[in-house]
Scaffold this motif. Structure first.
Motif, PDB file in Angstrom:
ATOM      1  N   ALA A 222      18.946   9.441   7.357  1.00 20.77           N
ATOM      2  CA  ALA A 222      19.951   9.355   8.177  1.00 20.77           C
ATOM      3  C   ALA A 222      20.930   8.165   8.192  1.00 20.77           C
ATOM      4  O   ALA A 222      21.976   8.295   8.342  1.00 20.77           O
ATOM      5  N   ASN A 223      19.992   7.198   7.867  1.00 20.31           N
ATOM      6  CA  ASN A 223      20.818   5.747   7.608  1.00 20.31           C
ATOM      7  C   ASN A 223      21.117   5.386   6.500  1.00 20.31           C
ATOM      8  O   ASN A 223      20.641   5.756   5.448  1.00 20.31           O
ATOM      9  N   VAL A 224      22.225   4.764   5.924  1.00 24.18           N
ATOM     10  CA  VAL A 224      22.707   4.436   4.970  1.00 24.18           C
ATOM     11  C   VAL A 224      21.559   3.284   4.122  1.00 24.18           C
ATOM     12  O   VAL A 224      21.157   3.500   3.002  1.00 24.18           O
ATOM     13  N   ILE A 225      21.133   2.418   5.049  1.00 26.85           N
ATOM     14  CA  ILE A 225      19.870   1.581   4.674  1.00 26.85           C
ATOM     15  C   ILE A 225      18.787   2.151   5.711  1.00 26.85           C
ATOM     16  O   ILE A 225      18.983   1.604   6.915  1.00 26.85           O
ATOM     17  N   GLY A 226      17.859   2.619   5.356  1.00 29.37           N
ATOM     18  CA  GLY A 226      17.064   3.395   6.098  1.00 29.37           C
ATOM     19  C   GLY A 226      15.843   2.644   6.531  1.00 29.37           C
ATOM     20  O   GLY A 226      15.222   3.028   7.492  1.00 29.37           O
ATOM     21  N   GLY A 227      15.273   1.900   5.676  1.00 31.93           N
ATOM     22  CA  GLY A 227      13.995   1.029   5.907  1.00 31.93           C
ATOM     23  C   GLY A 227      13.181   0.922   4.890  1.00 31.93           C
ATOM     24  O   GLY A 227      13.445   1.325   3.698  1.00 31.93           O
ATOM     25  N   GLN A 228      11.855   0.440   5.121  1.00 33.88           N
ATOM     26  CA  GLN A 228      10.994  -0.099   4.093  1.00 33.88           C
ATOM     27  C   GLN A 228      10.020   0.952   3.843  1.00 33.88           C
ATOM     28  O   GLN A 228       9.114   1.382   4.921  1.00 33.88           O
ATOM     29  N   GLY A 229       9.629   1.575   2.475  1.00 37.29           N
ATOM     30  CA  GLY A 229       8.702   2.300   2.310  1.00 37.29           C
ATOM     31  C   GLY A 229       7.328   1.645   2.087  1.00 37.29           C
ATOM     32  O   GLY A 229       7.224   0.466   1.852  1.00 37.29           O
ATOM     33  N   ALA A 230       6.322   2.575   1.898  1.00 37.40           N
ATOM     34  CA  ALA A 230       5.025   1.898   1.400  1.00 37.40           C
ATOM     35  C   ALA A 230       4.269   2.863   0.758  1.00 37.40           C
ATOM     36  O   ALA A 230       4.498   4.153   0.993  1.00 37.40           O
ATOM     37  N   ILE A 231       3.284   2.379  -0.199  1.00 38.42           N
ATOM     38  CA  ILE A 231       2.605   3.155  -0.665  1.00 38.42           C
ATOM     39  C   ILE A 231       1.137   3.040  -0.128  1.00 38.42           C
ATOM     40  O   ILE A 231       0.456   2.022   0.035  1.00 38.42           O
ATOM     41  N   LEU A 232       0.664   4.267   0.017  1.00 36.22           N
ATOM     42  CA  LEU A 232      -0.698   4.418   0.933  1.00 36.22           C
ATOM     43  C   LEU A 232      -1.677   5.268   0.263  1.00 36.22           C
ATOM     44  O   LEU A 232      -1.261   6.162  -0.609  1.00 36.22           O
ATOM     45  N   LYS A 233      -3.053   5.209   0.353  1.00 37.91           N
ATOM     46  CA  LYS A 233      -4.123   6.081  -0.090  1.00 37.91           C
ATOM     47  C   LYS A 233      -4.625   6.731   1.072  1.00 37.91           C
ATOM     48  O   LYS A 233      -4.688   6.248   2.217  1.00 37.91           O
ATOM     49  N   PHE A 234      -5.033   7.968   1.097  1.00 38.61           N
ATOM     50  CA  PHE A 234      -5.539   8.603   2.370  1.00 38.61           C
ATOM     51  C   PHE A 234      -6.884   8.311   2.177  1.00 38.61           C
ATOM     52  O   PHE A 234      -7.758   9.214   2.131  1.00 38.61           O
ATOM     53  N   LYS A 235      -7.406   7.150   2.585  1.00 32.71           N
ATOM     54  CA  LYS A 235      -8.669   6.852   2.476  1.00 32.71           C
ATOM     55  C   LYS A 235      -9.313   6.246   3.983  1.00 32.71           C
ATOM     56  O   LYS A 235     -10.476   6.094   4.034  1.00 32.71           O
ATOM     57  N   SER A 236      -8.249   5.963   5.178  1.00 33.27           N
ATOM     58  CA  SER A 236      -8.918   5.600   6.236  1.00 33.27           C
ATOM     59  C   SER A 236      -8.122   5.986   7.553  1.00 33.27           C
ATOM     60  O   SER A 236      -6.823   6.458   7.259  1.00 33.27           O
ATOM     61  N   ASN A 237      -8.723   6.025   8.749  1.00 30.07           N
ATOM     62  CA  ASN A 237      -8.042   6.311   9.856  1.00 30.07           C
ATOM     63  C   ASN A 237      -7.371   5.079  10.354  1.00 30.07           C
ATOM     64  O   ASN A 237      -6.603   5.236  11.292  1.00 30.07           O
ATOM     65  N   ILE A 238      -7.234   3.910   9.593  1.00 33.77           N
ATOM     66  CA  ILE A 238      -6.615   2.540   9.999  1.00 33.77           C
ATOM     67  C   ILE A 238      -5.501   2.495   8.910  1.00 33.77           C
ATOM     68  O   ILE A 238      -5.991   2.388   7.681  1.00 33.77           O
ATOM     69  N   VAL A 239      -4.179   2.567   9.167  1.00 40.00           N
ATOM     70  CA  VAL A 239      -3.206   2.420   8.263  1.00 40.00           C
ATOM     71  C   VAL A 239      -3.254   1.380   7.353  1.00 40.00           C
ATOM     72  O   VAL A 239      -2.916   1.336   6.094  1.00 40.00           O
ATOM     73  N   ASP A 240      -3.772   0.224   7.880  1.00 39.24           N
ATOM     74  CA  ASP A 240      -3.634  -1.049   7.160  1.00 39.24           C
ATOM     75  C   ASP A 240      -4.791  -1.036   5.973  1.00 39.24           C
ATOM     76  O   ASP A 240      -4.530  -1.912   4.988  1.00 39.24           O
ATOM     77  N   LYS A 241      -5.810  -0.251   6.270  1.00 43.03           N
ATOM     78  CA  LYS A 241      -6.836  -0.134   5.280  1.00 43.03           C
ATOM     79  C   LYS A 241      -6.467   1.027   3.939  1.00 43.03           C
ATOM     80  O   LYS A 241      -7.014   1.013   3.042  1.00 43.03           O
ATOM     81  N   CYS A 242      -5.180   1.618   4.333  1.00 45.46           N
ATOM     82  CA  CYS A 242      -4.727   2.464   3.538  1.00 45.46           C
ATOM     83  C   CYS A 242      -3.618   1.866   2.355  1.00 45.46           C
ATOM     84  O   CYS A 242      -3.368   2.667   1.403  1.00 45.46           O
ATOM     85  N   ILE A 243      -3.294   0.778   2.822  1.00 43.43           N
ATOM     86  CA  ILE A 243      -2.112   0.292   2.120  1.00 43.43           C
ATOM     87  C   ILE A 243      -2.141  -0.353   0.535  1.00 43.43           C
ATOM     88  O   ILE A 243      -3.288  -0.924   0.466  1.00 43.43           O
ATOM     89  N   VAL A 244      -1.595   0.405  -0.175  1.00 44.28           N
ATOM     90  CA  VAL A 244      -1.816  -0.159  -1.614  1.00 44.28           C
ATOM     91  C   VAL A 244      -0.655  -1.358  -1.845  1.00 44.28           C
ATOM     92  O   VAL A 244      -0.934  -2.281  -2.139  1.00 44.28           O
TER      93      VAL A 244
END
Length: 384
Positions: A117-139
């Motif tokens: 929707a936005n011209v500058i939309g925000g920051q993406g992240a690479i994740l692995k589906f390995k935990s219910n805690i997002v911080d533990k998923c972050i690559v």
């Protein structure tokens, strides 16, 4: 911890398939070969099965546009066309049931990005589906700055009677933003040179600085050929790295993409519901690949659900794409675009043991995933 996967049809992606074994030690691939004779803590019989690296989605909204939440989505901060400071990880919900189905579709790694929707939309992240805690998923986070051209920003802000309501306005806002980032970087440099410290941080501009310093790429939503060329023009003006998202008409400017070494994450397929997608064709991926563009396949989850990405990729074979090339677009090509191919995207010694066992060729509609391993650990969705 040693895991031995025995007797499967191993599809390493970077080499020829073979019937054999994979040894995993401490979350990494330690050996590949035929009739490996080693002692393991766990042995999985993959006889008659297909063993592949986990699929990688280089552009997804999974966990942001959750299933069954309707308009209560968290993927678009539609209050300002310039929102580089918002982060996808802050909205990602590991309990989105779509993640369970994505695992059953063979996916282990995703790049989540805000919407367009936005011209500058925000920051993406690479994740692995390995935990219910997002911080533990972050690559990696942030892993790119989402930006958008074309009809989406025009529609959202045109209806509000504010800029941008045209492609003119979209390009102008992009330039205005990066000019401010350039001035901000110079202001910071002078302050540190003079006082040894900079005390006027701006989170919106800090992210743009990462782009202009080459630490993360711009990930630009662009369907039409003219928007792809505009994105390249602005990237050249400000000297930043660029990935084209969607690239529906990329085949029309394929030589220009090659000339400028711009990768494309292609998709989704199968709908021609707006002017930007009227010239959509499955031949796009074949043309881009044959011309030498580094491309990956996406289905723009939840536009098409991630669990069906293998079938959508396979449909491109009807239009001349080769099976081995399409598999690369779901694995090693996506990893290269995300700049994580030293870890994932193929079955090679030293890489993360992100391994999926299928009961059949994954490009057949009846194929089912039997087991998913991420870094050597079998993964089952935690939401049940």
């Amino acid at each position: 911890m040693k895991l031995l996967i025995k007797g499967g049809t191993v599809v390493p992606i970077v080499g020829e398939p073979f019937v054999g074994d994979i040894l995993v030690e401490d979350g990494k691939i330690a050996k590949l070969g035929k009739n490996l004779r080693v002692k393991a803590d766990q042995t999985v019989d993959a006889t008659g099965k297909y063993v592949l690296p986990g699929f990688i989605d280089a552009h997804s909204h999974i966990g942001l546009y959750e299933e069954a939440v309707g308009f209560m989505q968290d993927g678009n901060e539609m209050t300002d066309p310039i929102t580089p400071d918002v982060r996808a990880i802050d909205a990602f919900n590991p309990y989105d049931v779509a993640i369970k189905r994505a695992l059953l579709g063979g996916f282990t790694t995703v790049m989540i990005v805000p919407g367009s929707a936005n011209v500058i939309g925000g920051q993406g992240a690479i994740l692995k589906f390995k935990s219910n805690i997002v911080d533990k998923c972050i690559v990696r986070a942030p892993a790119g700055l989402k930006m958008a051209t074309g009809e989406n920003p025009k529609r959202v802000y045109g209806e509000m009677k504010k800029m941008p309501s045209t492609r003119l306005g979209i390009a102008a806002l992009m330039r205005n933003y990066f000019m401010k980032v350039q001035d901000y970087m110079e202001k910071k440099r002078r302050a540190i040179e003079k006082d040894g410290v900079f005390l006027d941080r701006d989170p919106k501009l800090e992210v743009g600085e990462l782009v202009l310093r080459g630490e993360i790429p711009a990930r630009v939503h662009a369907h039409r050929a003219q928007d792809i060329v505009t994105a390249i023009r602005i990237a050249k003006e400000f000297n930043f790295r660029l990935v084209i998202e969607h690239g529906t008409e990329a085949y029309k400017v394929v030589d220009y993409l090659v000339e400028n070494k711009v990768p494309v994450v292609v998709g989704p397929f199968g709908f021609r519901t707006k002017i930007e997608t009227k010239d959509l064709t499955y031949e796009n991926v074949r043309i881009l690949n044959e011309k030498g563009v580094l491309c990956a396949i996406m289905v723009d989850h939840p536009v098409t659900h991630l669990e069906f990405a293998n079938i959508h990729a396979a449909l491109a074979m009807k239009y001349g794409a080769k099976k081995e090339d399409l598999l690369k677009m779901l694995t090693i090509n996506a990893a290269k675009i995300l700049e994580i191919d030293d870890r994932v995207g193929s079955l090679e010694v030293g890489k993360d043991a992100d391994i999926v066992i299928w009961d059949n060729d994954p490009f057949l509609p009846q194929a089912r995933v039997e087991k998913v391993f991420i870094e050597g650990e079998e993964v089952r969705w935690w939401g049940e």
